[in-house]
Enzyme design. Sequence first.
Site, PDB file in Angstrom:
ATOM      1  N   HIS A  89      32.532  35.036  47.748  1.00 54.81           N
ATOM      2  CA  HIS A  89      33.784  34.614  47.099  1.00 54.81           C
ATOM      3  C   HIS A  89      34.851  34.299  48.158  1.00 54.81           C
ATOM      4  O   HIS A  89      35.538  33.276  48.072  1.00 54.81           O
ATOM      5  CB  HIS A  89      34.235  35.740  46.154  1.00 54.81           C
ATOM      6  CG  HIS A  89      35.559  35.547  45.498  1.00 54.81           C
ATOM      7  ND1 HIS A  89      35.710  35.478  44.121  1.00 54.81           N
ATOM      8  CD2 HIS A  89      36.807  35.430  46.017  1.00 54.81           C
ATOM      9  CE1 HIS A  89      37.005  35.317  43.838  1.00 54.81           C
ATOM     10  NE2 HIS A  89      37.696  35.288  44.969  1.00 54.81           N
ATOM     11  N   GLU A  90      34.969  35.170  49.163  1.00 51.07           N
ATOM     12  CA  GLU A  90      36.010  34.972  50.189  1.00 51.07           C
ATOM     13  C   GLU A  90      35.689  33.774  51.083  1.00 51.07           C
ATOM     14  O   GLU A  90      36.584  33.014  51.461  1.00 51.07           O
ATOM     15  CB  GLU A  90      36.187  36.241  51.034  1.00 51.07           C
ATOM     16  CG  GLU A  90      36.629  37.484  50.270  1.00 51.07           C
ATOM     17  CD  GLU A  90      37.813  37.252  49.349  1.00 51.07           C
ATOM     18  OE1 GLU A  90      38.670  36.401  49.649  1.00 51.07           O
ATOM     19  OE2 GLU A  90      37.863  37.919  48.300  1.00 51.07           O
ATOM     20  N   HIS A 109      36.758  30.628  49.602  1.00 52.52           N
ATOM     21  CA  HIS A 109      38.186  30.327  49.799  1.00 52.52           C
ATOM     22  C   HIS A 109      38.406  29.517  51.070  1.00 52.52           C
ATOM     23  O   HIS A 109      39.225  28.603  51.102  1.00 52.52           O
ATOM     24  CB  HIS A 109      39.003  31.624  49.911  1.00 52.52           C
ATOM     25  CG  HIS A 109      39.387  32.221  48.598  1.00 52.52           C
ATOM     26  ND1 HIS A 109      40.159  31.572  47.664  1.00 52.52           N
ATOM     27  CD2 HIS A 109      39.128  33.448  48.067  1.00 52.52           C
ATOM     28  CE1 HIS A 109      40.356  32.364  46.614  1.00 52.52           C
ATOM     29  NE2 HIS A 109      39.731  33.508  46.829  1.00 52.52           N
ATOM     30  N   GLN A 140      44.366  32.145  51.312  1.00 50.82           N
ATOM     31  CA  GLN A 140      45.202  32.613  50.202  1.00 50.82           C
ATOM     32  C   GLN A 140      46.619  32.974  50.629  1.00 50.82           C
ATOM     33  O   GLN A 140      47.512  33.060  49.802  1.00 50.82           O
ATOM     34  CB  GLN A 140      44.549  33.838  49.536  1.00 50.82           C
ATOM     35  CG  GLN A 140      43.266  33.499  48.795  1.00 50.82           C
ATOM     36  CD  GLN A 140      42.624  34.757  48.257  1.00 50.82           C
ATOM     37  OE1 GLN A 140      41.902  35.442  48.965  1.00 50.82           O
ATOM     38  NE2 GLN A 140      42.909  35.090  47.004  1.00 50.82           N
ATOM     39  N   CYS A 187      40.247  37.300  41.118  1.00 50.30           N
ATOM     40  CA  CYS A 187      40.781  36.762  42.366  1.00 50.30           C
ATOM     41  C   CYS A 187      42.287  36.980  42.395  1.00 50.30           C
ATOM     42  O   CYS A 187      42.963  36.758  41.386  1.00 50.30           O
ATOM     43  CB  CYS A 187      40.470  35.266  42.435  1.00 50.30           C
ATOM     44  SG  CYS A 187      41.080  34.472  43.922  1.00 50.30           S
ATOM     45  N   LEU A 188      42.802  37.405  43.542  1.00 54.69           N
ATOM     46  CA  LEU A 188      44.251  37.621  43.651  1.00 54.69           C
ATOM     47  C   LEU A 188      45.021  36.308  43.493  1.00 54.69           C
ATOM     48  O   LEU A 188      46.213  36.335  43.193  1.00 54.69           O
ATOM     49  CB  LEU A 188      44.592  38.273  44.996  1.00 54.69           C
ATOM     50  CG  LEU A 188      44.051  39.696  45.173  1.00 54.69           C
ATOM     51  CD1 LEU A 188      44.359  40.208  46.578  1.00 54.69           C
ATOM     52  CD2 LEU A 188      44.647  40.633  44.120  1.00 54.69           C
ATOM     53  N   GLY A 207      39.300  41.874  48.312  1.00 51.58           N
ATOM     54  CA  GLY A 207      39.100  40.889  49.367  1.00 51.58           C
ATOM     55  C   GLY A 207      40.244  39.902  49.422  1.00 51.58           C
ATOM     56  O   GLY A 207      40.935  39.679  48.415  1.00 51.58           O
TER      57      GLY A 207
END
Length: 168
Positions: free
Chosen positions: A134-135, A138, A51, A92-93, A46
């Site tokens: 989670h996304e 962000h 991000q 997480c990226l 994701g």
Amino acid sequence: MAILTILEFPDSRLRKVAEPVTEVDAALRNLATDMLETMYGAPGVGLAATQVNVHRRLVVIDVSDARDQPLVLINPEIAVLDDTPRDYDEGCLSVPGFYEKVARPERIRVQALDLDGNPFTLEPDGLLSICIQHEVDHLDGKLFVDYLSPLKRQRIRQKLAKLQRATA
Ligand code: NI
């Protein structure tokens, strides 16, 4: 198509609250395409626009094993259907290399727009539910490390800073 640069914790730009998308146009579709390419290349399941330093409410997700089921959510809204928390290992990226247990409700309903600007509703469970939450976090300037103890968060911050210095 382009691979975009992913911001890393503790970059303060990850704390900005994203603005709603007002028009689903070609520029937004191009951004979604680039975000999907960036997510697949990372690789990750994701990616939120926040991000890649675009502060609009757009996320891309693919939790399929074959990596062939891209999901784009524009202006996603989450309603919790059952608030029983469930632990999942999250990564997480923007916090590369770290995985920690986070408790979230699993049964949710999500309303969003697709890339044609049409509304749709999902009632995901399992990894997809966790990933969407989670996304969407962000987009509100929130990271999964915010759910951890201050000590754990500080340790991750220090280790990440070391890695960032090593690769700089
Ligand atoms: Ni993330």
